[in-house]
Design an enzyme around this catalytic site. Structure first.
Site, PDB file in Angstrom:
ATOM      1  N   GLU A 113       9.685   9.245 -16.271  1.00 39.59           N
ATOM      2  CA  GLU A 113       8.323   9.733 -16.534  1.00 39.59           C
ATOM      3  C   GLU A 113       7.886   9.405 -17.960  1.00 39.59           C
ATOM      4  O   GLU A 113       6.733   9.032 -18.203  1.00 39.59           O
ATOM      5  CB  GLU A 113       8.260  11.249 -16.320  1.00 39.59           C
TER       6      GLU A 113
ATOM      7  N   GLN B  51      -4.404  -4.032 -43.261  1.00 42.03           N
ATOM      8  CA  GLN B  51      -3.327  -3.087 -43.547  1.00 42.03           C
ATOM      9  C   GLN B  51      -3.066  -2.177 -42.342  1.00 42.03           C
ATOM     10  O   GLN B  51      -1.992  -1.599 -42.209  1.00 42.03           O
ATOM     11  CB  GLN B  51      -3.706  -2.256 -44.783  1.00 42.03           C
TER      12      GLN B  51
ATOM     13  N   HIS C  36       0.832  -1.224   0.000  1.00 45.09           N
ATOM     14  CA  HIS C  36       0.000   0.000   0.000  1.00 45.09           C
ATOM     15  C   HIS C  36       0.863   1.270   0.000  1.00 45.09           C
ATOM     16  O   HIS C  36       0.404   2.327   0.422  1.00 45.09           O
ATOM     17  CB  HIS C  36      -0.951   0.051   1.200  1.00 45.09           C
TER      18      HIS C  36
ATOM     19  N   ASN D  66      15.222  16.531 -12.785  1.00 48.40           N
ATOM     20  CA  ASN D  66      13.980  15.782 -12.959  1.00 48.40           C
ATOM     21  C   ASN D  66      14.200  14.408 -13.592  1.00 48.40           C
ATOM     22  O   ASN D  66      15.038  14.260 -14.485  1.00 48.40           O
ATOM     23  CB  ASN D  66      13.013  16.588 -13.838  1.00 48.40           C
TER      24      ASN D  66
ATOM     25  N   LYS E 115       0.072  -2.479 -39.236  1.00 47.81           N
ATOM     26  CA  LYS E 115       1.496  -2.153 -39.212  1.00 47.81           C
ATOM     27  C   LYS E 115       1.864  -0.922 -38.399  1.00 47.81           C
ATOM     28  O   LYS E 115       2.767  -0.980 -37.546  1.00 47.81           O
ATOM     29  CB  LYS E 115       2.023  -2.009 -40.640  1.00 47.81           C
TER      30      LYS E 115
HETATM   31  N1  ARG Z   1      -0.869  -3.043 -48.515  1.00 46.88           N
HETATM   32  C1  ARG Z   1      -1.562  -4.273 -48.210  1.00 46.88           C
HETATM   33  C2  ARG Z   1      -1.451  -4.543 -46.690  1.00 46.88           C
HETATM   34  O1  ARG Z   1      -0.625  -3.975 -46.071  1.00 46.88           O
HETATM   35  C3  ARG Z   1      -0.949  -5.397 -48.938  1.00 46.88           C
HETATM   36  C4  ARG Z   1      -1.902  -6.532 -49.236  1.00 46.88           C
HETATM   37  C5  ARG Z   1      -2.936  -6.127 -50.219  1.00 46.88           C
HETATM   38  N2  ARG Z   1      -3.733  -7.220 -50.619  1.00 46.88           N
HETATM   39  C6  ARG Z   1      -4.873  -7.024 -51.264  1.00 46.88           C
HETATM   40  N3  ARG Z   1      -5.556  -8.060 -51.550  1.00 46.88           N
HETATM   41  N4  ARG Z   1      -5.291  -5.830 -51.556  1.00 46.88           N
HETATM   42  O2  ARG Z   1      -2.222  -5.316 -46.144  1.00 46.88           O
END
Ligand code: ARG
Length: 458
Positions: A291, A323, A157, A286, A326
């Site tokens: 932080e 897509q 605590h 600091n 990423k």
């Molecule tokens: N730029 C697409 C991605 O990152 C690649 C795959 C695209 N495939 C498709 N069937 N349009 O997912």
């Protein structure tokens, strides 16, 4: 004009807004090296299987190296009209080698291509995380070794609980980051199957050899089901999940360092190299790195949730939603690596303030449990009675504004007549920590055993 990669059936090109929402090149260019590696393996396999001519495969493989050197040299011109890294690379290959470039995409789709590229990229992140975690664990082991027997308060605590050792506290984090390490290793072993050759979703009629490309790309085997291979993003989710837990550990430690480096605690002095000053208050130093670690962790949790949300409603197999996997993963990986490196640097450089830790360890009635245990062990009292008597002594000391060892024997005996001078031996913090010899306990001997075990392990 229509797209030269897939525009056969199109009379008109895309609207500017369509291009803006569709293009991923601004971020997936980070997978250029993986894309080229995957394509080189695919071309070599196509030639080995007699699907394309050896000379064409050679031209493709050489040409791809030229493209790679352009990318690495910064001369490559990315085009949003070509959507993504896959089509940007192939289009440039065509400009360089001409007609054979068009044979590269035989028996392959962007669906298995992107899954392969992304897996190769994420796999590198598992390896990078493993390296960074090992470095952090080593830094913690060094701290633990140098202060294996330094006493400090242990908290529950955030209230003083019982004295512990500095080494023990450092080793608690070694256990946590050690689990992170094993989670990264587990996930990496599980994800190492190649999607390449799953093609769009159903496999292909060309006599491809998926085992050959899997091996060339360092995968353990080809993914067993082509539908799953193109629609699986578990590997990224496992990376984000393991990263989130690791990030949570980093954030807890960062929080402790912020508290510990305050003027009120002074448990640690952070190095100048990992601190900043104030533009108005000259005295300030600091703990900004701590932080920022604490704050950046939210992005990693966010990425994990975001990708779960992207995936949860998708029917098999590929949908363009994927897509969106990423940017989140890239950002989380970047921030995890930065946070791990910053934490390692802070831990390596920080100085535990031994005297201040010891002074704090002795305050806040930290040895009250030792006193209660003494009443049980020496006077044979039931623990509940011992707890009550000790509580009354804490109240007396609190009233007098002193700590338990400052009470006189007479004051002690008012709470229980059987108490003897011997009780004072257990009220010292050194004695307290030295007595915690149970397996995994805070006694320096136990801490040194933990350190030795970890040194064996890593
Ligand atoms: N730029 C697409 C991605 O990152 C690649 C795959 C695209 N495939 C498709 N069937 N349009 O997912």
């Amino acid at each position: 004009t229509s797209n030269k990669m897939w525009g056969g059936r199109f009379a008109a090109g895309p609207d500017a807004i369509m291009e803006a929402i569709n293009a991923s090149i601004s971020f997936d260019k980070r997978m250029a090296a993986q894309d080229i590696e995957g394509s080189r393996a695919h071309a070599a396999m196509l030639a080995a299987q007699g699907v394309i001519e050896n000379s064409d495969a050679e031209a493709i493989r050489e040409g791809l190296l030229t493209v790679l050197s352009e990318i690495e040299g910064g001369t490559f011109e990315y085009s949003a009209a070509l959507e993504d890294i896959h089509m940007n690379v192939e289009s440039r290959l065509k400009e360089i080698i001409g007609e054979p470039a068009g044979r590269l995409h035989t028996g392959r789709s962007r669906n298995d291509q992107v899954a392969t590229d992304f897996k190769l990229w994420v796999r590198d992140q598992f390896d990078a995380a493993e390296g960074a975690l090992l470095a952090l664990i080593r830094a913690l082991l060094t701290q633990a070794e140098s202060g294996a027997d330094w006493v400090m308060p242990g908290f529950t605590h955030l209230q003083t609980a019982q004295p512990v050792t500095w080494g023990h506290h450092m080793m608690a984090y070694v256990e946590m980051f050690g689990r992170d390490l094993s989670r990264m290793r587990d996930a990496r072993a599980r994800m190492n199957e190649s999607p390449l050759g799953a093609a769009a979703l159903a496999g292909t009629s060309f006599p491809i050899d998926r085992h050959m490309t899997a091996e060339a790309l360092g995968f353990d085997r080809p993914a067993a089901n082509s539908l799953d291979a193109v629609s699986d993003r578990d590997f990224a989710l496992e990376f984000l999940g393991a990263s989130s837990i690791c990030a949570m550990h980093l954030s807890r430690f960062a929080e402790e360092l912020v508290i510990w480096s305050s003027a009120q605690f002074r448990f640690v002095t952070l190095s100048d190299r990992f601190s900043t000053g104030s533009s108005i208050m000259p005295q300030k130093k600091n703990p900004d790195a701590a932080e920022l670690i604490r704050a950046k962790i939210g992005r990693i949790f966010g990425a994990n949730v975001a990708l779960m949300m992207v995936m949860k409603g998708l029917p098999l197999t590929y949908s363009k939603d994927m897509q969106e996997d990423k940017e989140q993963t890239f950002d989380a990986a970047d921030n995890l690596m930065l946070a791990l490196a910053a934490m390692e640097g802070m831990v390596r450089d920080m100085t535990g303030n031994r005297e201040q830790l010891a002074a704090a360890a002795g305050s806040g009635f930290s040895t009250a449990t030792d006193l209660a245990d003494w009443l049980v062990r020496v006077l044979g009292l039931p623990f509940r009675d011992a707890h009550h008597i000790t509580g009354s002594l804490v109240a007396i000391a609190e009233g007098l504004g002193c700590d338990l060892p400052d009470l006189t024997l007479e004051q002690m005996q008012e709470a229980h007549a059987g108490i003897t001078q011997d009780v004072f031996t257990v009220l010292g913090v050194e004695n307290s920590v030295n007595s915690r010899v149970s397996y995994g306990g805070t006694a320096p001997a136990q801490v040194r055993a933990q350190i030795a075990r970890w040194k064996e392990l890593i």
